[in-house]
Design a protein around this motif. Structure first.
Motif, short mmCIF file in Angstrom:
data_model
loop_
_atom_site.label_atom_id
_atom_site.label_comp_id
_atom_site.label_asym_id
_atom_site.label_seq_id
_atom_site.Cartn_x
_atom_site.Cartn_y
_atom_site.Cartn_z
N TYR A 4 73.36 15.06 -12.42
CA TYR A 4 74.53 14.64 -13.19
C TYR A 4 75.83 15.09 -12.53
CZ TYR A 4 77.82 14.11 -17.02
OH TYR A 4 78.91 13.75 -17.78
N VAL A 5 75.91 16.35 -12.11
CA VAL A 5 77.17 16.84 -11.53
C VAL A 5 77.44 16.22 -10.17
CG1 VAL A 5 77.01 19.02 -12.79
CG2 VAL A 5 76.11 18.88 -10.45
N PHE A 23 83.30 21.45 -7.75
CA PHE A 23 84.18 22.49 -8.28
C PHE A 23 83.48 23.85 -8.18
CE2 PHE A 23 85.86 18.99 -11.28
CZ PHE A 23 86.63 18.47 -10.25
N GLN A 24 84.18 24.81 -7.64
CA GLN A 24 83.55 26.10 -7.35
C GLN A 24 83.05 26.79 -8.62
OE1 GLN A 24 85.91 29.48 -5.76
NE2 GLN A 24 84.49 29.43 -4.03
N ALA A 25 83.80 26.69 -9.70
CA ALA A 25 83.39 27.35 -10.94
C ALA A 25 82.04 26.81 -11.42
CB ALA A 25 84.45 27.15 -12.02
N LEU A 26 81.85 25.49 -11.29
CA LEU A 26 80.57 24.91 -11.70
C LEU A 26 79.47 25.25 -10.71
CD1 LEU A 26 81.53 21.39 -13.10
CD2 LEU A 26 81.51 23.62 -14.22
N GLN A 27 79.81 25.36 -9.44
CA GLN A 27 78.80 25.75 -8.44
C GLN A 27 78.26 27.14 -8.73
OE1 GLN A 27 80.80 25.27 -4.69
NE2 GLN A 27 80.45 23.05 -4.61
N HIS A 28 79.13 28.04 -9.20
CA HIS A 28 78.66 29.38 -9.55
C HIS A 28 77.67 29.31 -10.72
CE1 HIS A 28 82.50 31.39 -7.73
NE2 HIS A 28 81.64 30.99 -6.82
N GLY A 60 88.93 12.53 -9.06
CA GLY A 60 88.62 11.83 -7.83
C GLY A 60 87.48 12.40 -7.01
N GLN A 61 86.67 13.28 -7.59
CA GLN A 61 85.55 13.84 -6.85
C GLN A 61 84.45 14.27 -7.82
OE1 GLN A 61 86.34 17.69 -4.98
NE2 GLN A 61 88.17 17.92 -6.25
N PRO A 62 83.20 14.36 -7.34
CA PRO A 62 82.11 14.82 -8.21
C PRO A 62 82.39 16.22 -8.74
CG PRO A 62 81.24 13.87 -6.19
CD PRO A 62 82.72 14.01 -5.98
N ILE A 63 82.09 16.44 -10.01
CA ILE A 63 82.38 17.75 -10.59
C ILE A 63 81.53 18.85 -9.97
CG2 ILE A 63 83.15 16.74 -12.76
CD1 ILE A 63 80.49 17.54 -14.00
N GLY A 64 80.44 18.47 -9.30
CA GLY A 64 79.61 19.46 -8.63
C GLY A 64 80.30 20.14 -7.47
#
Length: 351
Positions: A240-241, A254-259, A248-252
């Motif tokens: 999903y991410v 974003f560093q906060a979500l990667q953590h 303008g970019q996949p939310i995956g």
């Protein structure tokens, strides 16, 4: 912890994955849950023919596996969130194997022609066997038995006796209901159910190891299923991410979500390692104790964390029935709260 698989176990895992990918999607799960018995009987026969049930017992009982093979089956079933009552069926087979590996019901159960529910009752469960009018009777209540009302055989392991009963026997009453996870359960009440020589599998000193084995197998099955659900929900979230875009970019990206995704990955791997460690303990025939309880609690806690994070990272769509996240969360809660589940193990660890 890394626990390697044998070649046969790897082939079993691959076979399960192929079957589920080809034959069992979320729509199939919902159709199975809608059946009067709570599962799809054709699917039950198919997975029996593929050896899923035989994976839970050894050759002496007509199977080919043991706790680690059973864990592989239950992990796969957890990934698909299957409605079929594999946990209770594997428990019944394991009790029969430990108490009477030549029991006449085993061929029919392993072939999928019939289905048995296993009940592992610990001391203080409320179930008891007493003498009455020169015979023995079973009394008490066992709640929340998955597919209990659809069982062809009830196999109970108590600390001092193990029995196999016809669900239609005099004195057995069932209240069927649908659980929070959409599956069908039954509260089973035993009112002075007579026990004859044909229903008693073992008793006395020989029954204690059977009861211990039943508790151990149920714990392994619970942990394995929870680890499979966690893996599925993590995979859904990763997909999903990668396609959901914001700014303008996949939310995956974003560093906060990667953590948060990294934390989920660690939880999934820890859950799987704990489940496999519990299976290895059962395979080595170690007595159920703190290590098994810690494995069940740790696995279910991590699966619950992954499920909650999966819903959060999906946003509002994560709460819809179009995705399997809600179904996964509800099933994990059942594994946490049911008799013999994670909360019961947590109580054992704190007493």
């Amino acid at each position: 912890m890394k626990i390697s698989q044998t070649e046969e176990q790897t082939l079993l895992s691959q076979s399960i994955s192929r079957y589920l990918a080809d034959r069992y999607d979320d729509a199939a799960r919902r159709r199975a849950e809608a059946q009067a018995c709570g599962y799809d009987r054709d699917t039950w026969t198919e997975i029996a023919e593929l050896g899923w049930l035989g994976a839970s017992v050894g050759e002496s009982a007509g199977g080919f596996g043991g706790p680690r093979e059973m864990a592989i089956v239950l992990e796969g079933a957890g990934r698909a969130m299957m409605a079929e009552p594999l946990v209770t069926a594997c428990l019944a087979l394991s009790i029969l194997e430990a108490a009477d590996p030549s029991h006449g019901s085993l061929p029919g159960l392993l072939s999928g022609n019939s289905m048995a529910c296993g009940l592992a009752a610990q001391a203080g469960s409320g179930l008891s066997v007493t003498g009455r009018n020169g015979s023995r009777v079973l009394s008490g209540r066992f709640p929340t038995v998955h597919a209990g009302a659809a069982a062809d055989l009830l196999v109970l392991a108590l600390p001092d006796i193990a029995v196999a009963l016809d669900p239609a026997a005099r004195g057995i009453d069932m209240r069927a209901f649908r659980g929070m996870d959409g599956r069908r359960y039954a509260d089973i009440v035993f009112r002075d159910v007579p026990l004859d020589d044909g229903s008693v599998l073992c008793e006395g000193e020989t029954a204690r190891p059977v009861a211990d084995r039943a508790s151990q197998v149920f714990s392994v099955a619970t942990a394995a299923e929870a680890s499979g659900i966690a893996a599925r929900l993590f995979e859904e979230t990763l997909a999903y991410v990668a396609q959901r875009e914001q700014f303008g970019q996949p939310i995956g990206r974003f560093q906060a979500l990667q953590h948060r995704l990294a934390d989920m990955y660690v939880a999934v791997e820890e859950a799987r390692s704990l489940a496999l460690a519990a299976a290895r303990s059962a395979e080595d025939d170690e007595a159920p104790g703190r290590a098994v309880s810690q494995a069940v609690v740790g696995t279910v806690d991590r699966a619950l964390h992954v499920a909650k994070e999966a819903i959060q990272l999906h946003g509002g769509v994560g709460m819809t029935e179009d995705l399997p996240l809600g179904a996964g969360l509800r099933r994990i809660k059942v594994l946490q709260l049911m008799p013999g589940g994670a909360e019961d193990h947590r109580k054992r660890l704190t007493t």
